[in-house]
Design an enzyme around this catalytic site. Structure first.
Site, short mmCIF file in Angstrom:
data_model
loop_
_atom_site.label_atom_id
_atom_site.label_comp_id
_atom_site.label_asym_id
_atom_site.label_seq_id
_atom_site.Cartn_x
_atom_site.Cartn_y
_atom_site.Cartn_z
N LYS A 68 0.84 -1.22 0.00
CA LYS A 68 0.00 0.00 0.00
C LYS A 68 0.87 1.27 0.00
O LYS A 68 2.10 1.19 0.07
CB LYS A 68 -0.96 -0.03 1.20
CG LYS A 68 -1.83 -1.30 1.23
CD LYS A 68 -2.86 -1.36 0.11
CE LYS A 68 -3.35 -2.75 -0.22
NZ LYS A 68 -4.11 -3.44 0.78
C1 LIG Z 1 -5.14 -4.64 0.98
C2 LIG Z 1 -6.62 -4.54 0.98
C3 LIG Z 1 -7.38 -4.85 2.12
C4 LIG Z 1 -6.80 -5.53 3.32
O1 LIG Z 1 -5.76 -4.86 3.92
P1 LIG Z 1 -4.86 -5.63 5.01
O2 LIG Z 1 -4.19 -4.52 5.75
O3 LIG Z 1 -3.91 -6.49 4.25
O4 LIG Z 1 -5.77 -6.42 5.87
C5 LIG Z 1 -8.74 -4.61 2.08
N1 LIG Z 1 -9.33 -4.10 1.00
C6 LIG Z 1 -8.64 -3.80 -0.12
C7 LIG Z 1 -9.37 -3.22 -1.30
C8 LIG Z 1 -7.26 -4.02 -0.17
O5 LIG Z 1 -6.59 -3.77 -1.29
#
Ligand SMILES: *Cc1c(COP(=O)(O)O)cnc(C)c1O
Length: 387
Positions: free
Chosen positions: A184
């Site tokens: 992210k």
């Molecule tokens: C990465 C992601 C999540 C989950 O995030 P985590 O921190 O890995 O639990 C949820 N929704 C979307 C759209 C994502 O890309």
């Protein structure tokens, strides 16, 4: 042909990030404490919301939120199938029913129009997903939701640093959940943040985050857990460590600079990809946003290119270029294909995209030469395929 492998994503961790984590490791307090509180405050200040709760992942945040909103059996939650599976998993684990809304074919995001037919008397919550660093049309979606008296929680995993109509995502009064997974826009190793203006909701989430205790995992006056802490209801163990939070603080300070780099690279992709027939980038929304460029997604039209998405990804891999799929639609995953509890309208745009989409490499430390390499390689693979 590249000498070194170009991954599709890579976190940007530099000396100042590392130094701040080392400080915490040497401080004598490494679990949830002052750094976590500082990160929550800094994130709430950045987004412009009343409060924020740091957790171990966005998935954990969604779990806490659905519990805190008492979502359970008999309840329906409307969300796209074009998303990461975590949200839908959490809905199902709560015993509730996910209802899939289709997406706009070229932004990959749900709209008020696609959500409306999914609503009924059992709908308890709408979870739109900001995609790739763009923002959903929150005003339109919240307008519809208000009319029907249904709350909205935004999945903002892709939207750290995204602005909608001049306001950061998380700052417009809508409860939002962010992710700090390493792919992210900023990372804490693993981590997430729940932003809201609803103090009561945040208090319950804060308690559920740490065993359901009536006070937080960290009490600033006692420099630890208050001795009078008592369980108010059974809770979970989703609190963020202080060394993760310290990394988060440092990364948040760099966020705007990281987005600037992503934006330059994305614009370069835009110019190069436009020249390749049958490789279709996402469309930008027609309302005002600051794009955070979490992902650079294209769709491969096999008729125009002579190659399908999977073969293109394989060929890029052979040329030392990584790529990703965001996402394989949830209703196409094994469990959900067979799950009787899963309902939704027809999802033509989700179906069309799930077979064609592909995320090209995009991360702040990439160079313009790397972008050109990817564009040239895509063109080369397509030329070879259509020959
Ligand atoms: C990465 C992601 C999540 C989950 O995030 P985590 O921190 O890995 O639990 C949820 N929704 C979307 C759209 C994502 O890309």
């Amino acid at each position: 042909m590249r000498e070194t492998f170009l991954p599709f994503s890579q976190p940007s961790i530099i000396a100042c990030d590392i130094a701040t984590v080392i400080n915490v490791l040497q401080s004598g307090w490494i679990t949830t404490g002052a750094k976590c509180a500082e990160f929550e405050q800094a994130f709430a200040d950045y987004a412009g919301c009343r409060g924020a709760v740091a957790v171990t992942s966005a998935t954990a945040g969604m779990h806490l939120l659905l519990h805190a909103m008492d979502i359970g059996p008999g309840d329906e939650v409307v969300t796209p199938s074009m998303t990461w599976v975590s949200t839908v998993n959490q809905i199902v684990l709560r015993g509730a029913t996910p209802v899939f809304a289709d997406i706009d074919n070229h932004t990959l995001m749900v709209t008020a129009e696609s959500i409306e037919p999914c609503l009924n008397a059992r709908t308890r919550l709408i979870i739109p997903v900001h995609f790739a660093g763009a923002s959903v049309d929150s005003e339109a979606i919240c307008g519809l939701a208000d009319e029907k008296g249904i709350p909205v929680v935004e999945d903002a995993a892709h939207a750290v640093g995204t602005f909608y109509k001049g306001v950061p995502v998380g700052g417009n009064g809508v409860t939002s959940i962010f992710s700090f997974h390493p792919i992210k826009n900023i990372t804490t190793g693993e981590g997430g943040m729940i932003c809201s203006d609803d103090r009561q909701l945040l208090d319950r989430i804060r308690s559920l985050r740490f065993h359901g205790l009536g006070v937080d995992s960290y009490d600033r006056t006692t420099q630890g857990r208050a001795p009078q802490a008592e369980v108010l209801e059974p809770g979970y163990k989703y609190n963020m460590t202080d060394f993760s939070a310290a990394l988060g603080i440092s990364q948040l300070e760099r966020l705007d600079e990281l987005i600037q780099k992503r934006t330059c690279l994305a614009e370069r992709y835009g110019r190069g990809i436009a020249a390749i027939k049958g490789v279709i980038p996402l469309a930008l929304p027609d309302y005002d946003i600051r794009h955070a460029w979490h992902l650079y997604v294209v769709r491969i039209d096999p008729e125009a290119t002579g190659i399908n998405r999977d073969d293109l990804m394989r060929a890029l891999r052979q040329r030392n270029i990584g790529s990703g799929i965001h996402f394989k639609a949830v209703h196409r995953q094994k469990y959900y294909r067979d799950a009787p509890a899963c309902t939704g309208a027809d999802l033509p745009n989700t179906e069309w995209n799930t077979d064609r989409l592909c995320s090209l490499p995009l991360f702040p430390e990439m160079t313009e030469t790397d972008v050109d390499d990817v564009i040239t390689s895509v063109q080369h693979v397509i030329n070879g395929a259509s020959r």
